[in-house]
Design an enzyme around this catalytic site. Structure first.
Site, PDB file in Angstrom:
ATOM      1  N   HIS A   1      -9.510   0.511   5.239  1.00  0.00           N
ATOM      2  CA  HIS A   1      -8.219   0.767   5.873  1.00  0.00           C
ATOM      3  C   HIS A   1      -8.416   1.701   7.077  1.00  0.00           C
ATOM      4  O   HIS A   1      -9.197   2.652   7.011  1.00  0.00           O
ATOM      5  CB  HIS A   1      -7.224   1.372   4.863  1.00  0.00           C
ATOM      6  CG  HIS A   1      -5.819   1.370   5.390  1.00  0.00           C
ATOM      7  ND1 HIS A   1      -5.373   2.295   6.304  1.00  0.00           N
ATOM      8  CD2 HIS A   1      -4.783   0.538   5.159  1.00  0.00           C
ATOM      9  CE1 HIS A   1      -4.106   2.026   6.603  1.00  0.00           C
ATOM     10  NE2 HIS A   1      -3.732   0.962   5.926  1.00  0.00           N
TER      11      HIS A   1
ATOM     12  N   GLU B   1      -5.106  -5.723  10.513  1.00  0.00           N
ATOM     13  CA  GLU B   1      -4.052  -4.735  10.742  1.00  0.00           C
ATOM     14  C   GLU B   1      -4.301  -3.990  12.057  1.00  0.00           C
ATOM     15  O   GLU B   1      -5.044  -2.988  12.071  1.00  0.00           O
ATOM     16  CB  GLU B   1      -4.034  -3.713   9.609  1.00  0.00           C
ATOM     17  CG  GLU B   1      -3.830  -4.306   8.239  1.00  0.00           C
ATOM     18  CD  GLU B   1      -3.286  -3.265   7.281  1.00  0.00           C
ATOM     19  OE1 GLU B   1      -2.161  -3.451   6.795  1.00  0.00           O
ATOM     20  OE2 GLU B   1      -3.960  -2.251   7.050  1.00  0.00           O
TER      21      GLU B   1
ATOM     22  N   SER C   1       3.686  -2.967  10.381  1.00  0.00           N
ATOM     23  CA  SER C   1       5.142  -3.007  10.569  1.00  0.00           C
ATOM     24  C   SER C   1       5.792  -4.315  10.112  1.00  0.00           C
ATOM     25  O   SER C   1       6.712  -4.819  10.764  1.00  0.00           O
ATOM     26  CB  SER C   1       5.514  -2.683  12.016  1.00  0.00           C
ATOM     27  OG  SER C   1       5.106  -1.360  12.317  1.00  0.00           O
TER      28      SER C   1
ATOM     29  N   GLY D   1       2.733   1.451  11.004  1.00  0.00           N
ATOM     30  CA  GLY D   1       3.661   2.568  10.881  1.00  0.00           C
ATOM     31  C   GLY D   1       4.475   2.843  12.136  1.00  0.00           C
ATOM     32  O   GLY D   1       5.136   3.882  12.233  1.00  0.00           O
TER      33      GLY D   1
ATOM     34  N   ASN E   1       0.861  -1.179   0.000  1.00  0.00           N
ATOM     35  CA  ASN E   1       0.000   0.000   0.000  1.00  0.00           C
ATOM     36  C   ASN E   1       0.903   1.236   0.000  1.00  0.00           C
ATOM     37  O   ASN E   1       1.547   1.532   0.997  1.00  0.00           O
ATOM     38  CB  ASN E   1      -0.894  -0.044   1.257  1.00  0.00           C
ATOM     39  CG  ASN E   1      -1.739   1.196   1.415  1.00  0.00           C
ATOM     40  OD1 ASN E   1      -1.813   2.035   0.521  1.00  0.00           O
ATOM     41  ND2 ASN E   1      -2.388   1.315   2.566  1.00  0.00           N
ATOM     42  N   PHE E   2       0.935   1.943  -1.130  1.00  0.00           N
ATOM     43  CA  PHE E   2       1.811   3.122  -1.234  1.00  0.00           C
ATOM     44  C   PHE E   2       1.299   4.302  -0.399  1.00  0.00           C
ATOM     45  O   PHE E   2       2.036   5.242  -0.148  1.00  0.00           O
ATOM     46  CB  PHE E   2       1.925   3.586  -2.695  1.00  0.00           C
ATOM     47  CG  PHE E   2       2.853   2.774  -3.565  1.00  0.00           C
ATOM     48  CD1 PHE E   2       3.353   1.544  -3.169  1.00  0.00           C
ATOM     49  CD2 PHE E   2       3.235   3.262  -4.826  1.00  0.00           C
ATOM     50  CE1 PHE E   2       4.207   0.807  -3.996  1.00  0.00           C
ATOM     51  CE2 PHE E   2       4.096   2.542  -5.654  1.00  0.00           C
ATOM     52  CZ  PHE E   2       4.577   1.316  -5.243  1.00  0.00           C
ATOM     53  N   LYS E   3       0.021   4.264  -0.037  1.00  0.00           N
ATOM     54  CA  LYS E   3      -0.618   5.408   0.654  1.00  0.00           C
ATOM     55  C   LYS E   3      -0.372   6.687  -0.161  1.00  0.00           C
ATOM     56  O   LYS E   3      -0.544   6.661  -1.372  1.00  0.00           O
ATOM     57  CB  LYS E   3      -0.112   5.522   2.093  1.00  0.00           C
ATOM     58  CG  LYS E   3      -0.223   4.213   2.857  1.00  0.00           C
ATOM     59  CD  LYS E   3       0.053   4.363   4.326  1.00  0.00           C
ATOM     60  CE  LYS E   3       0.022   3.014   4.994  1.00  0.00           C
ATOM     61  NZ  LYS E   3       0.151   3.088   6.439  1.00  0.00           N
TER      62      LYS E   3
HETATM   63  C1  PEP Z   1      -0.741  -0.294   6.441  1.00  0.00           C
HETATM   64  O1  PEP Z   1      -1.012   0.870   6.721  1.00  0.00           O
HETATM   65  O2  PEP Z   1      -1.520  -0.978   5.736  1.00  0.00           O
HETATM   66  C2  PEP Z   1       0.494  -0.855   6.954  1.00  0.00           C
HETATM   67  C3  PEP Z   1       0.556  -2.145   7.107  1.00  0.00           C
HETATM   68  O3  PEP Z   1       1.490   0.027   7.239  1.00  0.00           O
HETATM   69  P1  PEP Z   1       2.961  -0.304   7.823  1.00  0.00           P
HETATM   70  O4  PEP Z   1       3.472  -1.496   7.091  1.00  0.00           O
HETATM   71  O5  PEP Z   1       3.756   0.934   7.565  1.00  0.00           O
HETATM   72  O6  PEP Z   1       2.787  -0.592   9.269  1.00  0.00           O
END
Ligand code: PEP
Length: 234
Positions: A91, A158, A194, A164, A6-8
């Site tokens: 999300h 998640e 993470s 993050g 997920n590039f966000k």
């Molecule tokens: C996400 O926001 O979907 C995610 C998994 O972020 P990160 O890997 O940075 O924790």
């Protein structure tokens, strides 16, 4: 296994092209057969004709309408232009920052389900909910209005407190939640929060884990390739 990135709100259109070229070459060279999903920003969507069949491009978001007056949003017509048939829904950043309600999320889910989209549907509890021992109760409530039997559904667990932060949930905690979800979800279950090259192996060893959804550690193609490489069996 499924590896989703997920590039966000990161990476340009130019870098996204370069990213996919490098990823595609890496997969070919290393004979990677896993299912890869990339969710670039909406400005970077394209048809990407020369990439391997096991790389799927998806939308991070879209409004549940073909087109219309929804300033700042894209709809089905804009996704159709690029043959996009995969979308992320639910999300935590859209739930928390953009204040999407469960009712609206379910509306989106049902609209894209009607269109036959593959839906990566995200759920995850806050730290407070976990500390109160109400994780599963909370997670089930995030399925209100969602058809768990939909054949194109992929569920991503998640935990918000692990997103993050650089600190993933513990193996035992992920295991417990995914096993509980498995009672009602027969489709693939992903973990996100993470995930990085140093913990991928352990996370993929969890019994009910069918893959990962990754944010920050996947934004640079060399890091994402390293995660995929480290996740390989053997
Ligand atoms: C996400 O926001 O979907 C995610 C998994 O972020 P990160 O890997 O940075 O924790």
């Amino acid at each position: 296994m499924i590896y989703a990135s997920n590039f966000k709100t990161n990476n340009t259109r130019a870098y996204t092209k370069e990213y996919l070229k490098t990823l595609n070459e890496f997969m070919g060279k290393n004979g990677i057969k896993d299912e890869i999903y990339i969710f670039p920003t909406s400005t970077s969507l394209d048809t990407f004709k020369n990439i391997s069949l096991n790389i799927t491009i998806g939308a991070q978001n879209a409004y549940p309408a073909k087109n219309g007056s929804y300033t700042g949003e894209i709809g089905l017509e804009q996704l159709d232009e690029f043959g996009i048939k995969t979308i992320l829904i639910g999300h935590s950043e859209r739930r928390e920052i953009l204040k999407e309600s469960q009712e609206f999320i379910a509306e989106k889910f049902n609209f894209f389900k009607e269109q036959g989209f593959r839906i990566i549907y995200c759920i995850g509890e806050t730290k407070e909910t976990r500390d109160m021992g109400k994780t599963m109760e909370y997670l089930w409530s995030e399925f209100d209005g969602i058809d768990l039997e939909y054949k194109e559904l992929i569920v991503a667990y998640e935990p918000i407190w692990a997103i993050g932060t650089g600190v993933s949930a513990k193996k035992e905690d992920i295991d417990e939640v995914l096993s509980a979800l498995r009672a009602k979800v027969k489709n693939p279950l992903l973990y996100g929060g993470s995930v990085k090259d140093t913990n991928i192996k352990e996370i993929l060893s969890i019994k009910e884990c069918d893959g990962v959804l990754i944010g920050s550690a996947s934004w640079k193609v060399e890091n994402f390739c390293k995660i995929i490489k480290n996740g390989q069996k053997g």
